[in-house]
Design an enzyme around this catalytic site. Structure first.
Site, PDB file in Angstrom:
ATOM      1  N   THR A  24       0.825  -1.215   0.000  1.00  0.00           N
ATOM      2  CA  THR A  24       0.000   0.000   0.000  1.00  0.00           C
ATOM      3  C   THR A  24       0.856   1.261   0.000  1.00  0.00           C
ATOM      4  O   THR A  24       0.642   2.179  -0.784  1.00  0.00           O
ATOM      5  CB  THR A  24      -0.907   0.001   1.257  1.00  0.00           C
ATOM      6  OG1 THR A  24      -1.627  -1.227   1.275  1.00  0.00           O
ATOM      7  CG2 THR A  24      -1.872   1.157   1.251  1.00  0.00           C
ATOM      8  N   VAL A  25       1.844   1.312   0.881  1.00  0.00           N
ATOM      9  CA  VAL A  25       2.673   2.518   0.995  1.00  0.00           C
ATOM     10  C   VAL A  25       3.811   2.497  -0.033  1.00  0.00           C
ATOM     11  O   VAL A  25       4.089   3.497  -0.698  1.00  0.00           O
ATOM     12  CB  VAL A  25       3.243   2.662   2.430  1.00  0.00           C
ATOM     13  CG1 VAL A  25       4.058   3.943   2.552  1.00  0.00           C
ATOM     14  CG2 VAL A  25       2.121   2.642   3.466  1.00  0.00           C
ATOM     15  N   LYS A 114       6.014   1.170  12.824  1.00  0.00           N
ATOM     16  CA  LYS A 114       5.842   1.535  14.248  1.00  0.00           C
ATOM     17  C   LYS A 114       6.074   0.350  15.168  1.00  0.00           C
ATOM     18  O   LYS A 114       6.626   0.493  16.257  1.00  0.00           O
ATOM     19  CB  LYS A 114       4.452   2.126  14.472  1.00  0.00           C
ATOM     20  CG  LYS A 114       3.317   1.148  14.229  1.00  0.00           C
ATOM     21  CD  LYS A 114       2.159   1.780  13.533  1.00  0.00           C
ATOM     22  CE  LYS A 114       2.250   1.544  12.046  1.00  0.00           C
ATOM     23  NZ  LYS A 114       1.050   1.817  11.296  1.00  0.00           N
ATOM     24  N   GLY A 143       0.623   8.722  10.156  1.00  0.00           N
ATOM     25  CA  GLY A 143       0.696   8.802   8.694  1.00  0.00           C
ATOM     26  C   GLY A 143       1.253  10.100   8.160  1.00  0.00           C
ATOM     27  O   GLY A 143       2.415  10.438   8.373  1.00  0.00           O
ATOM     28  N   ILE A 145       0.631  13.119   8.951  1.00  0.00           N
ATOM     29  CA  ILE A 145       0.693  14.292   9.834  1.00  0.00           C
ATOM     30  C   ILE A 145       2.116  14.497  10.340  1.00  0.00           C
ATOM     31  O   ILE A 145       2.688  13.593  10.955  1.00  0.00           O
ATOM     32  CB  ILE A 145      -0.254  14.116  11.050  1.00  0.00           C
ATOM     33  CG1 ILE A 145      -1.669  13.796  10.573  1.00  0.00           C
ATOM     34  CG2 ILE A 145      -0.235  15.358  11.921  1.00  0.00           C
ATOM     35  CD1 ILE A 145      -2.610  13.403  11.700  1.00  0.00           C
ATOM     36  N   LYS A 214       2.503   3.497  18.771  1.00  0.00           N
ATOM     37  CA  LYS A 214       2.707   4.919  18.477  1.00  0.00           C
ATOM     38  C   LYS A 214       2.903   5.716  19.771  1.00  0.00           C
ATOM     39  O   LYS A 214       3.714   6.648  19.819  1.00  0.00           O
ATOM     40  CB  LYS A 214       1.519   5.460  17.680  1.00  0.00           C
ATOM     41  CG  LYS A 214       1.452   4.855  16.276  1.00  0.00           C
ATOM     42  CD  LYS A 214       0.104   5.102  15.624  1.00  0.00           C
ATOM     43  CE  LYS A 214       0.038   4.465  14.244  1.00  0.00           C
ATOM     44  NZ  LYS A 214      -1.314   4.465  13.678  1.00  0.00           N
TER      45      LYS A 214
HETATM   46  P1  NAP Z   1       1.582  -3.973   2.868  1.00  0.00           P
HETATM   47  O1  NAP Z   1       0.594  -3.406   1.942  1.00  0.00           O
HETATM   48  O2  NAP Z   1       1.278  -5.254   3.546  1.00  0.00           O
HETATM   49  O3  NAP Z   1       2.963  -4.126   2.065  1.00  0.00           O
HETATM   50  C1  NAP Z   1       4.069  -4.783   2.595  1.00  0.00           C
HETATM   51  C2  NAP Z   1       5.070  -4.997   1.469  1.00  0.00           C
HETATM   52  O4  NAP Z   1       6.226  -5.610   2.017  1.00  0.00           O
HETATM   53  C3  NAP Z   1       4.555  -5.918   0.360  1.00  0.00           C
HETATM   54  O5  NAP Z   1       4.976  -5.454  -0.886  1.00  0.00           O
HETATM   55  C4  NAP Z   1       5.224  -7.260   0.670  1.00  0.00           C
HETATM   56  O6  NAP Z   1       5.494  -8.037  -0.464  1.00  0.00           O
HETATM   57  C5  NAP Z   1       6.532  -6.782   1.262  1.00  0.00           C
HETATM   58  N1  NAP Z   1       7.104  -7.766   2.179  1.00  0.00           N
HETATM   59  C6  NAP Z   1       6.600  -8.189   3.345  1.00  0.00           C
HETATM   60  N2  NAP Z   1       7.407  -9.114   3.904  1.00  0.00           N
HETATM   61  C7  NAP Z   1       8.441  -9.259   3.042  1.00  0.00           C
HETATM   62  C8  NAP Z   1       9.587 -10.077   3.038  1.00  0.00           C
HETATM   63  N3  NAP Z   1       9.840 -10.942   4.028  1.00  0.00           N
HETATM   64  N4  NAP Z   1      10.444  -9.965   2.013  1.00  0.00           N
HETATM   65  C9  NAP Z   1      10.195  -9.112   0.985  1.00  0.00           C
HETATM   66  N5  NAP Z   1       9.118  -8.308   0.927  1.00  0.00           N
HETATM   67  C10 NAP Z   1       8.248  -8.388   1.954  1.00  0.00           C
HETATM   68  O7  NAP Z   1       1.949  -2.940   4.020  1.00  0.00           O
HETATM   69  P2  NAP Z   1       1.743  -1.345   4.012  1.00  0.00           P
HETATM   70  O8  NAP Z   1       0.339  -1.044   4.404  1.00  0.00           O
HETATM   71  O9  NAP Z   1       2.292  -0.778   2.766  1.00  0.00           O
HETATM   72  O10 NAP Z   1       2.638  -0.932   5.277  1.00  0.00           O
HETATM   73  C11 NAP Z   1       4.038  -0.894   5.195  1.00  0.00           C
HETATM   74  C12 NAP Z   1       4.600  -0.278   6.474  1.00  0.00           C
HETATM   75  O11 NAP Z   1       4.073   1.029   6.617  1.00  0.00           O
HETATM   76  C13 NAP Z   1       4.199  -1.020   7.749  1.00  0.00           C
HETATM   77  O12 NAP Z   1       5.248  -0.956   8.677  1.00  0.00           O
HETATM   78  C14 NAP Z   1       3.012  -0.233   8.257  1.00  0.00           C
HETATM   79  O13 NAP Z   1       2.839  -0.340   9.657  1.00  0.00           O
HETATM   80  C15 NAP Z   1       3.426   1.168   7.865  1.00  0.00           C
HETATM   81  N6  NAP Z   1       2.329   2.094   7.712  1.00  0.00           N
HETATM   82  C16 NAP Z   1       1.299   1.805   6.887  1.00  0.00           C
HETATM   83  C17 NAP Z   1       0.272   2.702   6.747  1.00  0.00           C
HETATM   84  C18 NAP Z   1      -0.881   2.432   5.815  1.00  0.00           C
HETATM   85  O14 NAP Z   1      -1.794   3.256   5.731  1.00  0.00           O
HETATM   86  N7  NAP Z   1      -0.887   1.313   5.097  1.00  0.00           N
HETATM   87  C19 NAP Z   1       0.279   3.904   7.486  1.00  0.00           C
HETATM   88  C20 NAP Z   1       1.359   4.191   8.316  1.00  0.00           C
HETATM   89  C21 NAP Z   1       2.386   3.271   8.420  1.00  0.00           C
HETATM   90  P3  NAP Z   1       4.298  -8.692  -1.332  1.00  0.00           P
HETATM   91  O15 NAP Z   1       3.510  -7.541  -1.894  1.00  0.00           O
HETATM   92  O16 NAP Z   1       4.980  -9.463  -2.360  1.00  0.00           O
HETATM   93  O17 NAP Z   1       3.504  -9.517  -0.359  1.00  0.00           O
END
Ligand code: NAP
Length: 453
Positions: A24-25, A114, A143, A145, A214
């Site tokens: 997502t990010v 986090k 996020g 902010i 957080k």
């Molecule tokens: P996500 O959509 O689940 O994406 C995670 C990514 O990491 C995916 O591309 C996944 O690969 C990859 N990944 C996971 N484990 C892996 C591994 N062992 N080796 C290689 N690649 C790996 O997560 P997200 O929502 O983007 O969040 C990412 C980070 O940002 C997290 O720490 C989350 O807490 C933080 N965050 C997210 C948000 C939000 O709104 N989403 C807001 C603030 C902070 P695949 O796609 O191939 O599975």
């Protein structure tokens, strides 16, 4: 992915960026790195060149801004080549090891993780300091902010007393929906999942763990002390009922999941301490946090000289979170270009943690009692014996209609709602245990704190 702007032509080599995770990010970060490449190059002083992307599934289509030719099989080798590493995988491992390796090899890192920071922050900071590199994590709290940088840098000359706010959009969405529609927690959660505001496994959000991580990060920054996830008292929203929401409304309040970190003044031999806690609380509708709707976040920072500051905006989502990640990336990239290092960990104050039982709070308590004379007086007396004084007490609803009661029908019962003045948490625990044992008390339905008055 490299810049075609004037600085690219200036002959200075680009900074090599490794992106770990393209979910997502990550996808949004890669989009901004591509579409804004020239602007970013101007702002940093050299182009930012993505040299590799690590994901689990290399067959997934991630849209036009994720170049599959950049996928790597060995993320460890990738980070050894990078000047800057952006970690957007989430979870503890392999993110922890990859970040430690990145920094040990001289790369500055940006993460939104986090959970990792709240659990392994000390190790990450120490590695960054030892390696003389930057560790930035604006996106890990609220996020889009800007909150980490204001606390870490803008307020570095002030003395922060308290940080209080809504830092989890999913739970705010659920509580807001319950307030607007009268829905139960379960129904509001199901709607949030259908609309993509809550994950299939909502545990980390609804149990308060995300907000607690957080809170740990905010407390560490605000009070120059190491506060870890296990230091945060954490209660989620799973037991908040439609009755609680209705009772809050009658009291001129709404229920919000709050993260609160604050200084607890020293007394006698007891030194100044830090409290970090997450729980659902009644907030008066006149308080600005009460009007924070849907999945928005809002945080108050109270500092001695600055007074009250409020930060408000989107606490999650791909693009908003990517904005914060890019802000960090530009900062750490500038440091690489111009030399020097941004602020590292500051834990010189090392304030101890104040246990929850020693804090004072206002409480809302809902009890189901046998509807008979003298019960209210008994309840008031029990609270009073524990040093708790009542602000308001009222009957919320009769659970059996006394006019229809038959001789053999169960005794009528009533739910009563009590709001107390500020009282010790330990006193309230004692009072609740006595009330639970009282013959006329059928059950303690709810105990919520009252904040923001
Ligand atoms: P996500 O959509 O689940 O994406 C995670 C990514 O990491 C995916 O591309 C996944 O690969 C990859 N990944 C996971 N484990 C892996 C591994 N062992 N080796 C290689 N690649 C790996 O997560 P997200 O929502 O983007 O969040 C990412 C980070 O940002 C997290 O720490 C989350 O807490 C933080 N965050 C997210 C948000 C939000 O709104 N989403 C807001 C603030 C902070 P695949 O796609 O191939 O599975």
């Amino acid at each position: 992915m490299s810049s075609t702007g004037p600085l690219a032509a200036s002959g200075r080599p680009p900074l090599k960026v490794a992106v770990l995770g393209a979910g997502t990010v990550g996808v949004e970060v890669l989009r901004l790195l591509t579409t804004q490449a020239d602007d970013l190059a101007q702002r940093v002083g050299v182009p930012l060149q993505v040299i590799g992307i690590s994901v689990r599934d290399t067959t997934k289509d991630r849209g036009p801004h994720v170049d599959p030719s950049l996928y790597v099989h060995d993320a460890h080798a990738l980070v050894r080549e990078a000047d800057l590493v952006v970690e957007l995988m989430g979870g503890i491992e392999p993110a922890r090891t990859l970040l430690l390796e990145s920094m040990a090899h001289g790369a500055s890192v940006v993460t939104a993780n986090k959970a990792l920071l709240a659990q392994e922050g000390a190790e990450l900071y120490e590695t960054a300091d030892a390696a003389g590199v930057d560790l930035h994590f604006e996106a890990a709290v609220a996020g889009a902010i800007p909150l980490v940088r204001p606390i870490r840098e803008s307020l570095a000359g002030d003395r922060i007393q308290r940080v209080l706010g809504i830092v989890n959009g999913t739970t705010n969405y659920i509580l807001d929906a319950m307030t607007r529609t009268g829905a139960s927690f379960e129904d509001a959660l199901a709607t949030a999942q259908d609309l993509g505001y809550a994950e299939a496994d909502p545990t980390a959000d609804v149990e308060g763990l995300d907000a607690a991580a957080k809170a740990a990060i905010l407390a560490s920054l605000a009070f120059h002390s190491r506060v870890a996830l296990q230091d945060v008292h954490c209660e989620g929203i799973t037991s908040v009922s439609a009755d609680d929401i209705a009772a809050a409304r009658r009291l001129g309040s709404v229920i919000k999941l709050l993260s609160i970190v604050e200084r607890v003044p020293g007394e006698g031999e007891v030194p100044e301490r830090v409290s970090a806690r997450v729980y659902p609380a009644l907030v008066p509708t006149s308080h600005p946090l009460a009007s924070v709707a849907e999945a928005y976040n809002a945080v108050f920072v109270e500092a001695d000289a600055a007074g009250s500051l409020m930060f408000y905006g989107q606490g999650a989502g791909g693009a908003p979170t990517a904005s914060a990640v890019l802000g960090d990336l530009v900062s750490v990239a500038r440091q690489k270009v111009h030399g020097g290092k941004g602020p590292g960990e500051s834990h010189y104050a090392s304030l101890p943690i104040a246990p929850l039982e020693e804090l004072r709070n206002g409480f809302y308590v809902a009890l189901t009692v046998d509807d008979e004379p003298g019960v209210l007086a008994d309840v008031a007396g029990t609270l009073s014996r524990h040093g708790i004084s009542i602000a308001t007490i009222h009957q919320e609803q009769e659970q059996t209609d006394p006019f229809e009661a038959q001789e053999e029908a169960p005794a009528p019962r009533a739910r009563i709602g009590i709001v107390t003045h500020r009282a010790l948490e330990s006193a309230m625990s004692g009072a609740l245990s006595d009330l639970s044992a009282h013959d006329a008390v059928v059950g303690v339905d709810s105990v919520l704190r009252v904040e923001g008055e």
